[in-house]
Design a protein around this motif. Structure first.
Motif, PDB file in Angstrom:
ATOM      1  N   THR A   1      78.787  33.888  40.170  1.00  0.00           N
ATOM      2  CA  THR A   1      77.909  34.622  39.264  1.00  0.00           C
ATOM      3  C   THR A   1      76.481  34.556  39.783  1.00  0.00           C
ATOM      4  OG1 THR A   1      79.285  34.156  37.320  1.00  0.00           O
ATOM      5  CG2 THR A   1      77.003  34.792  36.918  1.00  0.00           C
ATOM      6  N   PHE A   2      75.818  35.711  39.869  1.00  0.00           N
ATOM      7  CA  PHE A   2      74.405  35.782  40.229  1.00  0.00           C
ATOM      8  C   PHE A   2      73.595  35.970  38.948  1.00  0.00           C
ATOM      9  CE2 PHE A   2      76.694  37.307  43.975  1.00  0.00           C
ATOM     10  CZ  PHE A   2      76.123  36.520  44.971  1.00  0.00           C
ATOM     11  N   THR A   3      72.495  35.219  38.835  1.00  0.00           N
ATOM     12  CA  THR A   3      71.704  35.215  37.609  1.00  0.00           C
ATOM     13  C   THR A   3      70.243  35.490  37.900  1.00  0.00           C
ATOM     14  OG1 THR A   3      73.187  33.617  36.565  1.00  0.00           O
ATOM     15  CG2 THR A   3      70.993  33.823  35.628  1.00  0.00           C
ATOM     16  N   LEU A   4      69.613  36.318  37.073  1.00  0.00           N
ATOM     17  CA  LEU A   4      68.179  36.564  37.112  1.00  0.00           C
ATOM     18  C   LEU A   4      67.614  36.325  35.715  1.00  0.00           C
ATOM     19  CD1 LEU A   4      65.524  37.706  38.389  1.00  0.00           C
ATOM     20  CD2 LEU A   4      66.295  39.958  37.595  1.00  0.00           C
ATOM     21  N   ASP A   5      66.605  35.471  35.605  1.00  0.00           N
ATOM     22  CA  ASP A   5      65.954  35.196  34.320  1.00  0.00           C
ATOM     23  C   ASP A   5      64.461  35.452  34.443  1.00  0.00           C
ATOM     24  OD1 ASP A   5      68.212  34.272  32.810  1.00  0.00           O
ATOM     25  OD2 ASP A   5      68.164  32.431  33.990  1.00  0.00           O
ATOM     26  N   VAL A   6      63.902  36.141  33.473  1.00  0.00           N
ATOM     27  CA  VAL A   6      62.464  36.369  33.398  1.00  0.00           C
ATOM     28  C   VAL A   6      61.998  35.887  32.024  1.00  0.00           C
ATOM     29  CG1 VAL A   6      60.601  38.045  33.618  1.00  0.00           C
ATOM     30  CG2 VAL A   6      62.749  38.411  34.843  1.00  0.00           C
ATOM     31  N   ALA A   7      61.077  34.901  32.007  1.00  0.00           N
ATOM     32  CA  ALA A   7      60.619  34.302  30.753  1.00  0.00           C
ATOM     33  C   ALA A   7      59.203  34.749  30.430  1.00  0.00           C
ATOM     34  CB  ALA A   7      60.680  32.776  30.848  1.00  0.00           C
ATOM     35  N   ASN A   8      58.941  34.928  29.145  1.00  0.00           N
ATOM     36  CA  ASN A   8      57.602  35.268  28.648  1.00  0.00           C
ATOM     37  C   ASN A   8      57.041  36.492  29.373  1.00  0.00           C
ATOM     38  OD1 ASN A   8      55.308  35.082  27.082  1.00  0.00           O
ATOM     39  ND2 ASN A   8      54.386  33.442  28.285  1.00  0.00           N
ATOM     40  N   ILE A   9      57.778  37.590  29.315  1.00  0.00           N
ATOM     41  CA  ILE A   9      57.408  38.812  30.029  1.00  0.00           C
ATOM     42  C   ILE A   9      56.027  39.311  29.605  1.00  0.00           C
ATOM     43  CG2 ILE A   9      58.042  41.228  30.371  1.00  0.00           C
ATOM     44  CD1 ILE A   9      60.967  40.377  30.009  1.00  0.00           C
ATOM     45  N   LEU A  10      55.678  39.152  28.333  1.00  0.00           N
ATOM     46  CA  LEU A  10      54.393  39.629  27.828  1.00  0.00           C
ATOM     47  C   LEU A  10      53.247  38.681  28.141  1.00  0.00           C
ATOM     48  CD1 LEU A  10      55.577  40.936  24.337  1.00  0.00           C
ATOM     49  CD2 LEU A  10      55.333  42.221  26.465  1.00  0.00           C
ATOM     50  N   ALA A  11      53.549  37.546  28.777  1.00  0.00           N
ATOM     51  CA  ALA A  11      52.527  36.561  29.178  1.00  0.00           C
ATOM     52  C   ALA A  11      51.677  36.105  28.009  1.00  0.00           C
ATOM     53  CB  ALA A  11      51.653  37.125  30.296  1.00  0.00           C
ATOM     54  N   LYS A  12      52.322  35.857  26.882  1.00  0.00           N
ATOM     55  CA  LYS A  12      51.592  35.378  25.710  1.00  0.00           C
ATOM     56  C   LYS A  12      51.149  33.931  25.916  1.00  0.00           C
ATOM     57  CE  LYS A  12      51.966  38.983  22.960  1.00  0.00           C
ATOM     58  NZ  LYS A  12      50.789  39.679  22.415  1.00  0.00           N
TER      59      LYS A  12
ATOM     60  N   ASN B   1      54.996  34.042  20.339  1.00  0.00           N
ATOM     61  CA  ASN B   1      55.737  35.287  20.493  1.00  0.00           C
ATOM     62  C   ASN B   1      56.212  35.388  21.932  1.00  0.00           C
ATOM     63  OD1 ASN B   1      56.599  38.015  20.557  1.00  0.00           O
ATOM     64  ND2 ASN B   1      55.200  38.507  18.881  1.00  0.00           N
ATOM     65  N   ARG B   2      57.535  35.519  22.138  1.00  0.00           N
ATOM     66  CA  ARG B   2      58.089  35.520  23.488  1.00  0.00           C
ATOM     67  C   ARG B   2      59.082  36.673  23.669  1.00  0.00           C
ATOM     68  NH1 ARG B   2      54.449  32.610  23.983  1.00  0.00           N
ATOM     69  NH2 ARG B   2      54.355  30.457  24.705  1.00  0.00           N
TER      70      ARG B   2
ATOM     71  N   ASN C   1      59.945  35.286  17.748  1.00  0.00           N
ATOM     72  CA  ASN C   1      58.630  35.066  17.158  1.00  0.00           C
ATOM     73  C   ASN C   1      58.707  33.904  16.174  1.00  0.00           C
ATOM     74  OD1 ASN C   1      55.746  36.290  16.604  1.00  0.00           O
ATOM     75  ND2 ASN C   1      56.623  35.751  14.627  1.00  0.00           N
ATOM     76  N   ARG C   2      57.728  33.013  16.262  1.00  0.00           N
ATOM     77  CA  ARG C   2      57.636  31.881  15.349  1.00  0.00           C
ATOM     78  C   ARG C   2      56.208  31.789  14.835  1.00  0.00           C
ATOM     79  NH1 ARG C   2      58.931  25.458  16.636  1.00  0.00           N
ATOM     80  NH2 ARG C   2      58.465  24.733  14.524  1.00  0.00           N
ATOM     81  N   ALA C   3      56.040  31.767  13.509  1.00  0.00           N
ATOM     82  CA  ALA C   3      54.708  31.663  12.927  1.00  0.00           C
ATOM     83  C   ALA C   3      54.114  30.285  13.209  1.00  0.00           C
ATOM     84  CB  ALA C   3      54.779  31.924  11.431  1.00  0.00           C
ATOM     85  N   SER C   4      52.820  30.152  12.984  1.00  0.00           N
ATOM     86  CA  SER C   4      52.120  28.898  13.262  1.00  0.00           C
ATOM     87  C   SER C   4      52.774  27.732  12.518  1.00  0.00           C
ATOM     88  CB  SER C   4      50.656  29.008  12.862  1.00  0.00           C
ATOM     89  OG  SER C   4      50.540  29.291  11.478  1.00  0.00           O
TER      90      SER C   4
END
Length: 357
Positions: A330-341, A315-316, A290-293
């Motif tokens: 190595t197998f990798t799975l990344d999910v970004a911004n799960i909350l869809a902000k 907020n991410r 989280n980063r404020a304005s």
């Protein structure tokens, strides 16, 4: 065709010594040193001006030669094997980026249609800089000075197990010359009123802050649960800087001391929290950031009213998972911004009026 060339030579001289002694039952050590750097630079480029469909090019060359003396001092006190207390005083200099030093400007004629009601006065600029600009320009600024900072730090670190720690820090930065892009207007003897956007140095500034953090593996838990861990930190920053003196004088027509304004890119609050798992062939991490304005740019208009543009609170929540069946794969799975902000900017007029951007 635009081109920009920069050549820099730096000549550095430095020395450092370590000290260590006992103060009662406390172990004390640290470093004392200094670095002296002479920078010699030459920057050249072509300014392009497009008017009435014709582009002309004019070469520009600037030079720089300056010396920096950058001392550093650090002190560490160790009351025992788990506790460390650190103090530090350093002086640093951050040079402008390569493109920011470009001596060339690109100026293009304003071919937009004059609105039926005429040109609305631009409240950002004084009476002598009103009207419809004949041209717009952008480029670098070879007269930029490096950002200088004297830094004061104090930190307490406590290692309560081989895989866990707590820390707290306070810090203060005495700054001069933060670099950001600003818009200004000028009267050119040939082309008339021109609006130019380019980087400028701000004046004196200061940042103070506090940071608290900690991390631990839950290795006291049985079986697979011992691979879990948590990590968290929070930072509070408070900072301001003087508006660039040359822009303030140009816009307001006043030789008064420029006001202190917010520093672009600075959030008051930032926090991070993570739950991670490290065991065997699996490595995984769920992190909340989280980063404020924060401000992207600012302006003080001819009436002395502050204007600014910034980014709302960010907020991410992100997740990453790694599986290594054999050392070579190595197998990798990344999910970004799960909350869809969403990502939102705002425009600020005066100290208490905000609008979506």
């Amino acid at each position: 065709r635009s081109a920009f060339f920069a050549e820099e030579q730096t000549y550095a001289f430095y020395g450092q010594t370590k000290y260590e002694f006992n103060l009662g039952n406390f172990r004390v050590d640290g470093l004392i040193g200094a670095r002296v750097v002479n920078t010699v630079g030459r920057y050249s480029g072509n300014s392009n001006v497009t008017f009435n469909g014709v582009t002309t090019s004019e070469p520009r060359v600037t030079k720089a030669n300056y010396v920096d003396v950058l001392p550093n001092f650090s002190l560490r006190i160790r009351p025992d094997d788990k506790l460390q207390i650190r103090f530090g005083v350093t002086k640093t200099r951050t040079k402008p980026e390569f493109g920011q030093l470009n001596p060339a400007l690109s100026i293009s004629q304003n071919t937009s249609t004059i609105p039926p009601g005429g040109v609305v006065p631009d409240t950002r600029f004084g009476p002598g800089l009103q009207g419809r600009p004949n041209a717009y320009g952008s480029g670098g600024n070879p007269d930029l000075q490096p950002l200088t900072s004297t830094n004061y730090d104090a930190t307490v670190e406590y290692y309560f197990s081989p895989t866990a720690s707590l820390s707290a820090a306070v810090f203060y930065r005495d700054l001069n010359g933060f670099i950001a892009n600003y818009t200004n207007r000028t009267i050119d003897p040939v082309y008339g009123l021109i609006e130019i956007n380019r980087p400028e140095n701000a004046g004196a500034g200061r940042i103070k802050g506090v940071e608290v953090g900690g991390q631990t593996f839950l290795d006291f838990l049985p079986g697979i649960l011992s691979g879990f861990g948590v990590q968290a930190n929070v930072t509070y920053l408070d900072g301001e800087q003087q508006y660039p003196a040359n822009l303030f004088a140009s816009v307001t027509g006043s030789n008064a001391e420029p006001p202190f304004v917010k520093i672009p890119g600075l959030s008051k609050w930032t926090y991070n929290a993570a739950l991670f798992f490290e065991k065997g062939k699996i490595s995984s991490r769920l992190s909340l950031n989280n980063r404020a304005s924060f401000l992207n740019g600012n302006f003080v208009n001819a009436q002395g009213v502050y204007l600014g543009e910034g980014t709302e609170n960010i907020n991410r929540l992100d997740f990453s998972f790694n599986y290594t069946p054999i050392p070579e794969v190595t197998f990798t799975l990344d999910v970004a911004n799960i909350l869809a902000k969403p990502f939102n900017n705002y425009a600020q007029y005066a100290e208490d009026r905000y609008y979506p951007r």
